[in-house]
Design a protein around this motif. Structure first.
Motif, PDB file in Angstrom:
ATOM      1  N   THR A   1       0.837  -1.190   0.000  1.00 48.82           N
ATOM      2  CA  THR A   1       0.000   0.000   0.000  1.00 48.82           C
ATOM      3  C   THR A   1       0.873   1.241   0.000  1.00 48.82           C
TER       4      THR A   1
ATOM      5  N   VAL B   1      -0.766   7.259   3.301  1.00 50.28           N
ATOM      6  CA  VAL B   1      -2.050   7.952   3.440  1.00 50.28           C
ATOM      7  C   VAL B   1      -1.860   9.439   3.152  1.00 50.28           C
TER       8      VAL B   1
ATOM      9  N   LEU C   1      -7.159   9.731   2.133  1.00 48.48           N
ATOM     10  CA  LEU C   1      -7.050   8.677   1.137  1.00 48.48           C
ATOM     11  C   LEU C   1      -6.074   7.600   1.580  1.00 48.48           C
ATOM     12  N   HIS C   2      -6.569   6.378   1.625  1.00 50.92           N
ATOM     13  CA  HIS C   2      -5.751   5.197   1.907  1.00 50.92           C
ATOM     14  C   HIS C   2      -5.566   4.482   0.565  1.00 50.92           C
ATOM     15  N   PRO C   3      -4.494   4.791  -0.160  1.00 53.75           N
ATOM     16  CA  PRO C   3      -4.381   4.330  -1.539  1.00 53.75           C
ATOM     17  C   PRO C   3      -3.799   2.923  -1.654  1.00 53.75           C
ATOM     18  N   ALA C   4      -4.280   2.203  -2.641  1.00 52.11           N
ATOM     19  CA  ALA C   4      -3.662   0.943  -3.032  1.00 52.11           C
ATOM     20  C   ALA C   4      -2.444   1.255  -3.879  1.00 52.11           C
TER      21      ALA C   4
ATOM     22  N   PRO D   1      -4.004   0.542  -7.737  1.00 52.20           N
ATOM     23  CA  PRO D   1      -5.458   0.562  -7.543  1.00 52.20           C
ATOM     24  C   PRO D   1      -6.239   0.104  -8.764  1.00 52.20           C
TER      25      PRO D   1
ATOM     26  N   VAL E   1     -11.661   3.027  -6.674  1.00 47.56           N
ATOM     27  CA  VAL E   1     -11.670   3.897  -5.500  1.00 47.56           C
ATOM     28  C   VAL E   1     -13.020   3.743  -4.817  1.00 47.56           C
TER      29      VAL E   1
ATOM     30  N   ALA F   1     -10.776   0.935   5.442  1.00 47.38           N
ATOM     31  CA  ALA F   1      -9.602   1.704   5.014  1.00 47.38           C
ATOM     32  C   ALA F   1      -8.317   0.931   5.252  1.00 47.38           C
TER      33      ALA F   1
ATOM     34  N   PRO G   1      -7.089  -1.578   0.663  1.00 46.97           N
ATOM     35  CA  PRO G   1      -5.998  -1.220  -0.255  1.00 46.97           C
ATOM     36  C   PRO G   1      -5.123  -2.410  -0.666  1.00 46.97           C
TER      37      PRO G   1
ATOM     38  N   SER H   1      -8.474   1.462  -3.414  1.00 42.13           N
ATOM     39  CA  SER H   1      -8.145   2.635  -2.606  1.00 42.13           C
ATOM     40  C   SER H   1      -9.399   3.085  -1.869  1.00 42.13           C
TER      41      SER H   1
ATOM     42  N   ALA I   1     -11.177   6.173   0.205  1.00 46.27           N
ATOM     43  CA  ALA I   1     -11.177   7.599   0.544  1.00 46.27           C
ATOM     44  C   ALA I   1     -12.229   7.842   1.616  1.00 46.27           C
TER      45      ALA I   1
END
Length: 218
Positions: free
Chosen positions: A5, A8, A24-27, A30, A33, A53, A57, A62, A64
């Motif tokens: 991941t 954040v 935002l906890h992004p992959a 991704p 979302v 959250a 990811p 992801s 948000a």
């Protein structure tokens, strides 16, 4: 192998109702979302939102977490539904911009906002956590029309003892909608101490159900 991941990030988004905030906890790579709003009585620290959250990811989704302008401004009471929609729509449109499929949702009041606005923001689906089908003790004041009228594939995750609407109280859903009825859990997805399922296990069930459903949409 579990996907990595990314860090954040937090961002303020101007809306007609004031600034909203995206956490935002992004992959790392991704595939979609998932934007989630909070309820009228709490924020993005809610146990189900935090679990999603933390868990999604790694599956390529992801997450948000969106704080409504009234929460960002430090107010204690949520505004009217129309103002909630106004504070949400620009955020969803911003998250849809990169070109990844956008799924919108939230818990309780946040789920209602997503149902009312999802189709207009370009989302491909709605995740409704603890959908408040009616006020506690007032089943005659049903909000089923918002859920049934979402215009998008919709997943409902509902606890067995939710006073805002138990799974058995929901009307027959269209083929585009799916209801995951949890054997335990109240409106906050808390479980009784003597339940055979612990709180962490219940959260794992929620994360698995939402993740599987979102990935099936893609």
């Amino acid at each position: 192998m579990t996907a990595k991941t990314a860090p954040v990030t937090r961002d303020l988004v101007p809306t007609p109702a004031g600034d909203a905030r995206i956490t935002l906890h992004p992959a790392a790579a991704p595939r979609a979302v998932l934007a989630l709003g909070h309820g009228a009585g709490g924020g993005i620290e809610a146990r189900d939102l935090a679990a999603l959250a933390a868990g999604l990811p790694a599956r390529g989704v992801s997450v948000a977490l969106v704080e409504q302008p009234w929460r960002v401004a430090g107010r204690k009471v949520a505004p009217a539904p129309r103002t909630l929609d106004t504070g949400w729509t620009p955020v969803a449109e911003r998250l849809a911009a990169p070109g990844l499929p956008l799924v919108v949702g939230g818990r309780s009041a946040g789920a209602r906002v997503a149902c009312r606005t999802g189709a207009a923001t370009g989302a491909v689906g709605v995740v409704a956590l603890a959908f408040p089908l009616h006020p506690p003790g007032k089943p005659e004041r049903s909000r089923a029309s918002e859920l049934l009228g979402s215009g998008l594939p919709t997943l409902v995750v509902q606890g067995a003892t939710d006073p805002f609407g138990r799974p058995a109280e929901f009307p027959e859903l269209p083929a585009s909608h799916e209801l995951v009825a949890l054997e335990y859990g109240n409106h906050g997805f808390e479980v009784p101490k003597r339940a055979p399922v612990g709180p962490e296990e219940l959260l794992e069930l929620i994360v698995s159900a939402v993740g599987d459903w979102v990935l099936r949409l893609l």
